[in-house]
Design a protein around this motif. Structure first.
Motif, PDB file in Angstrom:
ATOM      1  N   THR A 188       0.780  -1.268   0.143  1.00  0.00           N
ATOM      2  CA  THR A 188      -0.043   0.097  -0.032  1.00  0.00           C
ATOM      3  C   THR A 188       0.787   1.415  -0.159  1.00  0.00           C
ATOM      4  N   ALA A 189       1.863   1.124   0.331  1.00  0.00           N
ATOM      5  CA  ALA A 189       3.016   2.180   0.082  1.00  0.00           C
ATOM      6  C   ALA A 189       3.808   1.972  -0.970  1.00  0.00           C
ATOM      7  N   GLY A 202       3.765   2.685  -4.119  1.00  0.00           N
ATOM      8  CA  GLY A 202       3.679   3.888  -4.904  1.00  0.00           C
ATOM      9  C   GLY A 202       3.908   5.285  -4.531  1.00  0.00           C
ATOM     10  N   THR A 203       4.027   5.347  -3.101  1.00  0.00           N
ATOM     11  CA  THR A 203       4.066   6.716  -2.442  1.00  0.00           C
ATOM     12  C   THR A 203       5.161   7.606  -3.114  1.00  0.00           C
ATOM     13  N   ILE A 255      -4.421   4.212  -5.848  1.00  0.00           N
ATOM     14  CA  ILE A 255      -4.253   5.196  -4.613  1.00  0.00           C
ATOM     15  C   ILE A 255      -4.010   4.122  -3.453  1.00  0.00           C
ATOM     16  N   GLY A 286      -0.598   3.502  -2.942  1.00  0.00           N
ATOM     17  CA  GLY A 286       0.039   4.520  -2.651  1.00  0.00           C
ATOM     18  C   GLY A 286       0.235   5.729  -3.537  1.00  0.00           C
ATOM     19  N   ARG A 325      -0.680   8.679  -5.931  1.00  0.00           N
ATOM     20  CA  ARG A 325      -1.585   9.483  -6.174  1.00  0.00           C
ATOM     21  C   ARG A 325      -2.427   9.571  -7.339  1.00  0.00           C
ATOM     22  N   THR A 385      -7.468  -6.151   6.672  1.00  0.00           N
ATOM     23  CA  THR A 385      -8.160  -4.814   6.523  1.00  0.00           C
ATOM     24  C   THR A 385      -7.122  -3.802   5.719  1.00  0.00           C
ATOM     25  N   ARG A 431     -11.721  -0.574  -0.860  1.00  0.00           N
ATOM     26  CA  ARG A 431     -10.970  -0.408   0.437  1.00  0.00           C
ATOM     27  C   ARG A 431     -11.735  -1.315   1.416  1.00  0.00           C
ATOM     28  N   PHE A 457     -10.696  -1.200   4.749  1.00  0.00           N
ATOM     29  CA  PHE A 457     -10.176  -1.006   6.222  1.00  0.00           C
ATOM     30  C   PHE A 457     -11.328  -1.165   7.002  1.00  0.00           C
TER      31      PHE A 457
END
Lengths: 483, 200
Positions: free
Chosen positions: A202-203, A205-206, A233, A236, A238, A301, A440, A442
């Motif tokens: 999840t990070a 592509g930050t 997103i 990660g 934008r 999650t 998501r 979450f």
């Protein structure tokens, strides 16, 4: 002078730079701005307080989607039905008031053109290749499927775009995700993007803008591309984008906001140049083999908690990173699962087919193909199909898909964001599971205590039929799906 | 927003990685048309657990939050930043931040301080008993035990924070450049510069 080879992202970026400061921050021009009721009221209020106006109202389009109930919006006589939740009603009323006050086109909740902003933008031809597109919503990345630079912004940035038609930004790093080969039969763009998020995290592509490349995308539908870019997103990034081609141009031709006549020809000539140059260098590159991807399901999650449907729930010890181990322990407790549980043994009480990720006509067709002539399992208490827009709904009804859904025991609803984030009355009860085509998983996303399993539309339909997470390929004869 | 210089006080030692914006402020709190009052809903699901760190009296007025990797991932909701502010949190220290959250934090005068995990681990330890201090001008985080951790920050953002600048006001000073760019776009890409208006 021969210019340096550039990536697609760099071409669009360079084309929109108004000014560059010595520290590298750029003033970037914004071509298209979509506004919905949740992240805009504070921006309009701030404009009022500072006495500022909207610089280019015709470049912004407003449509409500997040709060709207998906039950009937007008009565038999065509009168608007009130919204029961006073806060939701107030937020909608604010957008209804703000848009005309600032000269912005507003699509009414009862209009056939209403829908989820990320379905409406492409569908109206408002979103176009080569454009910079923003919206106060992180899934704005979806519009990158048309070859646009599209990204989510916060409310202060919404205000900034309204007042100046620009944003102050620094260029992102570039990331190539190269998908080799083709997806197997019954494996969809949703499975592809869930798999990608599982690989890069999840990070992963930050700080980057992702360009999805490779042979599989050359035959992928616009709907599929929007699904893939939508979930950038969750990795990660934008923004994510795919070079536009004839599939995109054919999709856009004749849409209300799309250029026409001589303008169309000029647009085409420019759009065809929107490709990454040979020899352009990406800051990061990842290769994904499409052929090994199976229908993919989330177990935890976080959107990178994914496994192939034929697999099992992993044990926390299987992760190298101690933070990920701790997160997995929490995820399993929240999800009510144990390491080693077979995915196909997980029963679901709810099914949600919809969201800006998977509510377009192709998604509904895929779900209907599985549901045709079948009925939902008695263990499935609540199953809803929420089309992405009034136009998608109309098209689905013309094709008879609504009857397939209702005959299978699913509810056919009005368009909106719905149970993806449960701001409206569509919620998954605490402790219950939902096979969901949204983006998501979450904690509490679909309602407090709700347990989300992210899947493709065909997989959600298969879950409705069997009452558990199941490999859709076991239920239906599969045609090859382009990657 | 007013100038930001130093932030000093107790730091909530959350430490958790991938704190998404649905955790910071759940969607049902977003049905507001103002920026106020969101502190009540901040970290609602975490605060539902008895004995959670947020509800310990020593952290009631803590201006700093310490978290794990990828803080603020997920939704673009600026309500996450407003919820932190409403709880009195004006700085978050974490190994990394999501891009959109980092921007939203900056625009609300919240310092998003990125430090390596080893530094975070030390600060989590200190935060159990003692205050922490962040000096924006010096770009450092210090503890009463002589720890000193330097952090990087975008120079433009630093200047805006130190001076409390109005970003829109700054951009409007470039009005002529924006107009020139618009004229150029109108000539080169008229269908993009001025769209048709046929719906609604």
């Amino acid at each position: 002078m021969a210019s340096k080879p550039r990536t697609l992202y760099e071409k669009i970026w360079d084309d929109h730079v108004v000014e560059q400061r010595s520290d590298g921050t750029c003033l970037l021009y914004i071509d298209r701005h979509l506004v919905h009721e949740v992240t805009s009221p504070q921006a309009f209020e701030a404009l009022r307080l500072t006495g500022r106006t909207v610089r280019r109202p015709e470049l912004t389009l407003a449509v409500p989607d997040h709060n709207l109930p998906t039950t009937a919006r007008v009565d038999a006589a065509g009168r608007r039905l009130p919204i029961a939740d006073p806060q939701s009603a107030a937020q909608l009323a604010a957008l209804e008031r703000n848009a005309p006050e600032f000269g912005i086109t507003y699509i009414d909740a009862a209009s056939v053109n209403q829908g989820i902003v990320h379905v409406v933008g492409p569908e109206q031809g408002f979103s176009l290749p080569g454009a910079t597109i923003v919206c106060g919503d992180s899934h704005t990345a979806a519009h990158g499927g048309l070859g646009a630079l599209a990204f989510g912004i916060g409310t202060s940035e919404v205000e900034h775009v309204l007042a100046t038609q620009t944003l102050q930004l620094r260029p992102a790093k570039t990331m190539e995700i190269r998908v080799e080969g083709q997806l197997g039969p019954g494996v969809t763009p949703k499975d592809l993007i869930l798999h990608i998020i599982g690989v890069i995290g999840t990070a992963g592509g930050t700080g980057h803008v992702i360009e999805y490349r490779g042979p599989g995308f050359e035959t992928m539908s616009v709907e599929g591309r929007l699904t893939v870019c939508n979930m950038s997103i969750e990795a990660g990034a934008r923004a994510g984008l795919i070079a536009p081609d004839d599939i995109v141009f054919d999709y856009l031709k004749g849409r209300p906001y799309a250029p026409r006549g001589e303008d169309w020809e000029r647009a085409l000539a420019w759009w065809r140049s929107l490709r990454t140059d040979d020899g352009a260098v990406f800051d990061k590159s990842v290769v994904i083999e499409a052929g090994v991807i199976e229908p993919t399901v989330s177990w935890g999650t976080s959107p990178d908690d994914v496994v192939p449907v034929g697999g099992c729930v992993p044990s926390p010890e299987s992760f190298a990173d101690p933070a990920k181990q701790a997160a997995a322990v929490k995820s399993l407790a929240y999800m009510g699962l144990s390491p080693g549980d077979k995915i196909e043994d997980i029963r679901v009480e709810n099914v949600f087919i919809g969201s800006c990720t998977n509510s377009r006509i192709e998604d509904l067709r895929a779900a209907a193909e599985v549901l045709r002539g079948r009925h939902k399992d008695p263990g499935v208490k609540w199953a809803i199909v929420v089309p992405g827009s009034g136009l998608v709904k109309q098209q689905a009804e013309a094709e008879g898909l609504d009857r397939i859904f209702t005959e299978a025991g699913l509810e056919w609803r009005e368009p909106g964001c719905s149970a993806c984030l449960a701001m409206n009355p569509d919620k998954v009860p605490p402790g219950e599971r939902c096979a969901s085509t949204s983006n998501r998983n979450f904690t509490g996303r679909q309602g407090p205590g709700a347990r989300t399993h992210l899947v493709s539309p065909a997989m959600a339909a298969a879950a409705a039929v069997t009452g558990r997470l199941v490999d859709v390929r076991k239920l239906t004869p599969c045609k090859p799906v382009p990657a | 927003m007013g100038p930001v210089t130093t932030i000093e006080g107790r730091a909530i030692p959350l430490g958790m990685a991938n704190v998404d914006t649905d955790v910071i402020i759940p969607a049902h709190w977003l049905k507001t048309i103002t920026r106020d009052g969101l502190g009540q809903g901040a970290f609602e699901s975490l605060r539902a657990v008895p004995g959670n760190v947020f509800d310990k009296p020593e952290y009631a007025a803590a201006p700093i939050l310490i978290a794990g990797d990828n803080f603020g991932c997920g939704s673009s909701r600026e309500h996450a930043a407003w919820a932190l502010l409403d709880r009195g949190i004006t700085a978050v220290i974490a190994p990394s931040f999501s891009d959109i959250f980092a921007g939203n934090a900056f625009k609300n005068g919240i310092l998003a301080v990125a430090l390596p995990q080893a530094d975070i681990d030390r600060l989590l330890e200190v935060a159990q008993t003692d205050p922490i201090s962040i000096d924006l001008d010096a770009q450092s985080v210090t503890t009463p035990f002589q720890d000193r951790f330097a952090f990087a920050i975008d120079p433009f953002r630093k200047q805006c924070l130190l001076e409390g600048l109005d970003e829109i006001g700054l951009t409007l000073a470039s009005d002529a450049a924006i107009s020139t760019h618009e004229t150029m776009r109108e000539q080169a890409l008229p269908w993009l510069a001025t769209p048709r208006r046929e719906i609604a």
